[in-house]
Design a protein around this motif. Sequence first.
Motif, PDB file in Angstrom:
ATOM      1  N   ASN A 171       0.859  -1.184   0.000  1.00 29.31           N
ATOM      2  CA  ASN A 171       0.000   0.000   0.000  1.00 29.31           C
ATOM      3  C   ASN A 171       0.896   1.235   0.000  1.00 29.31           C
ATOM      4  OD1 ASN A 171      -1.759   2.222   0.937  1.00 29.31           O
ATOM      5  ND2 ASN A 171      -3.253   0.591   1.264  1.00 29.31           N
ATOM      6  N   ASN A 173       0.266   4.101   1.077  1.00 29.29           N
ATOM      7  CA  ASN A 173       0.148   4.869   2.319  1.00 29.29           C
ATOM      8  C   ASN A 173       1.012   4.311   3.443  1.00 29.29           C
ATOM      9  OD1 ASN A 173      -1.795   6.504   1.051  1.00 29.29           O
ATOM     10  ND2 ASN A 173      -3.435   5.067   1.606  1.00 29.29           N
ATOM     11  N   ASN A 174       1.589   3.133   3.249  1.00 32.14           N
ATOM     12  CA  ASN A 174       2.414   2.524   4.294  1.00 32.14           C
ATOM     13  C   ASN A 174       3.864   2.974   4.238  1.00 32.14           C
ATOM     14  OD1 ASN A 174       0.178   1.188   5.168  1.00 32.14           O
ATOM     15  ND2 ASN A 174       0.792  -0.839   4.460  1.00 32.14           N
ATOM     16  N   TYR A 194      -7.695  -9.148   2.749  1.00 34.46           N
ATOM     17  CA  TYR A 194      -6.651  -8.567   3.581  1.00 34.46           C
ATOM     18  C   TYR A 194      -6.883  -8.983   5.034  1.00 34.46           C
ATOM     19  CZ  TYR A 194      -5.681  -5.628  -0.465  1.00 34.46           C
ATOM     20  OH  TYR A 194      -5.360  -5.177  -1.716  1.00 34.46           O
ATOM     21  N   THR A 227      -3.782   3.345  -8.128  1.00 38.45           N
ATOM     22  CA  THR A 227      -4.027   2.629  -6.879  1.00 38.45           C
ATOM     23  C   THR A 227      -5.516   2.645  -6.550  1.00 38.45           C
ATOM     24  OG1 THR A 227      -3.711   4.618  -5.526  1.00 38.45           O
ATOM     25  CG2 THR A 227      -1.760   3.280  -5.998  1.00 38.45           C
ATOM     26  N   VAL A 228      -5.916   1.764  -5.649  1.00 39.07           N
ATOM     27  CA  VAL A 228      -7.282   1.716  -5.112  1.00 39.07           C
ATOM     28  C   VAL A 228      -7.160   1.768  -3.601  1.00 39.07           C
ATOM     29  CG1 VAL A 228      -9.427   0.406  -4.921  1.00 39.07           C
ATOM     30  CG2 VAL A 228      -8.140   0.377  -7.057  1.00 39.07           C
ATOM     31  N   ASP A 229      -7.516   2.906  -3.018  1.00 39.49           N
ATOM     32  CA  ASP A 229      -7.346   3.126  -1.576  1.00 39.49           C
ATOM     33  C   ASP A 229      -5.899   2.917  -1.154  1.00 39.49           C
ATOM     34  OD1 ASP A 229     -10.068   3.633  -1.336  1.00 39.49           O
ATOM     35  OD2 ASP A 229     -10.544   1.536  -0.910  1.00 39.49           O
ATOM     36  N   GLY A 230      -4.974   3.228  -2.042  1.00 38.39           N
ATOM     37  CA  GLY A 230      -3.563   3.080  -1.753  1.00 38.39           C
ATOM     38  C   GLY A 230      -2.984   1.737  -2.139  1.00 38.39           C
ATOM     39  N   TYR A 231      -3.828   0.721  -2.383  1.00 40.79           N
ATOM     40  CA  TYR A 231      -3.344  -0.609  -2.752  1.00 40.79           C
ATOM     41  C   TYR A 231      -2.920  -0.615  -4.214  1.00 40.79           C
ATOM     42  CZ  TYR A 231      -5.464  -2.218   1.595  1.00 40.79           C
ATOM     43  OH  TYR A 231      -5.787  -2.384   2.926  1.00 40.79           O
ATOM     44  N   ARG A 234      -4.107  -5.127  -7.567  1.00 42.27           N
ATOM     45  CA  ARG A 234      -5.525  -5.468  -7.539  1.00 42.27           C
ATOM     46  C   ARG A 234      -5.824  -6.440  -8.666  1.00 42.27           C
ATOM     47  NH1 ARG A 234      -7.391  -4.485  -2.875  1.00 42.27           N
ATOM     48  NH2 ARG A 234      -9.461  -4.615  -3.778  1.00 42.27           N
ATOM     49  N   SER A 240     -11.953  -4.084  -7.171  1.00 43.54           N
ATOM     50  CA  SER A 240     -12.393  -4.248  -5.787  1.00 43.54           C
ATOM     51  C   SER A 240     -11.865  -5.533  -5.158  1.00 43.54           C
ATOM     52  CB  SER A 240     -13.921  -4.248  -5.714  1.00 43.54           C
ATOM     53  OG  SER A 240     -14.466  -5.365  -6.420  1.00 43.54           O
ATOM     54  N   THR A 242      -8.743  -8.402  -4.395  1.00 41.87           N
ATOM     55  CA  THR A 242      -7.294  -8.502  -4.257  1.00 41.87           C
ATOM     56  C   THR A 242      -6.759  -9.489  -5.274  1.00 41.87           C
ATOM     57  OG1 THR A 242      -7.498 -10.282  -2.636  1.00 41.87           O
ATOM     58  CG2 THR A 242      -7.439  -8.015  -1.802  1.00 41.87           C
TER      59      THR A 242
END
Length: 336
Positions: A171, A173-174, A194, A227-231, A234, A240, A242
């Motif tokens: 991610n 954001n990490n 996850y 990215t999707v929400d930071g991920y 995908r 939507s 993983t």
Amino acid sequence: MTEIYKAKKAVPRGQAKAERIARYGAMRFEEYACEWKAGQRDLGPASVVHLESLLNIHLLPLLGNRRMNTFDHKVVEGFLQTLERNGIGLAAQANAFDKLKAILLDANRLGLFDDNPVAGVKPPQYDPKRVVIPSPEQLQQIRTAGDDSFLLVADLMSGCGMRNGEAFAVNLNNIVADDVYRITEQVNRTTCQYERLKHRKAGEYRDVPLPARVRQTIECYASKHGTVDGYLLRHPSDPSRTTTSPTSGNGSRSDAPPPQHHPPPRLRRTSARCSRRPTPRPPSTPRPGGRGTHRRPPCATSPPTTRRPPACAASETPAGTPVERATVWTSRTPTP
């Protein structure tokens, strides 16, 4: 209630044991194993799938119809010899024996056997070979064996010491600092969701060093594929969902939930140590065989990557330039 309590208390201990033997002794192994499995409440989803696989593939076909009071050490030894004759690997033999031993010990506590049926039985001696850390040349071949997603997973595992599932849950954001990545979750290969880190409680994390090369690969992949929400990784047809399989060199992807395929080349969680990067091979030169040319079975199609932008190139550093040395969280000191 008082009368019932007094009546049970007055029953001799031997009679209670005789009732248990009468109830469970004539029970088939398949039925007893089903009841035993229902009591394993501490198992996670992946462990339940592994247990069911061992029961359905190895234990029940050979022992399912046998009555519980007929087990002894000769039956257990015969079971192991049958596995050997069928060519079952030592790892599978050891796992099957462990589950059979757990079930029979549970029955032994009920008093079904005069002697422990697994006492004196030598378990399969599974001695895995020592894992060899890829050399800088092998690592370079692995990094260039697939497309951008394969390169991303290879860099995360070799540069940050991540497990497979942790790399798939990368991610943006990490990135908590320029040189620190915070691992907070992983993708479960069984549920494709996850989940918490392995051997850790929910909400726990670990910080690992983030080499500049790996951070550049992450940022390049995010800018190129989004990215999707930071991920970053995908499912190719459904953002939507993983994904647990990077694409291989032919652009194919395998995202089936059951683990019926081999994982990508396993890089051990240790120090990623490279001294020099080899000169990039021309596109027309075939790559040598070995671990770096591991291909995954095709499932869903994805356009193959023919050429990466210069920022994403696996070998943008000129030959002979030293590469950074990333020591990961295992605190193992790399050898010079």
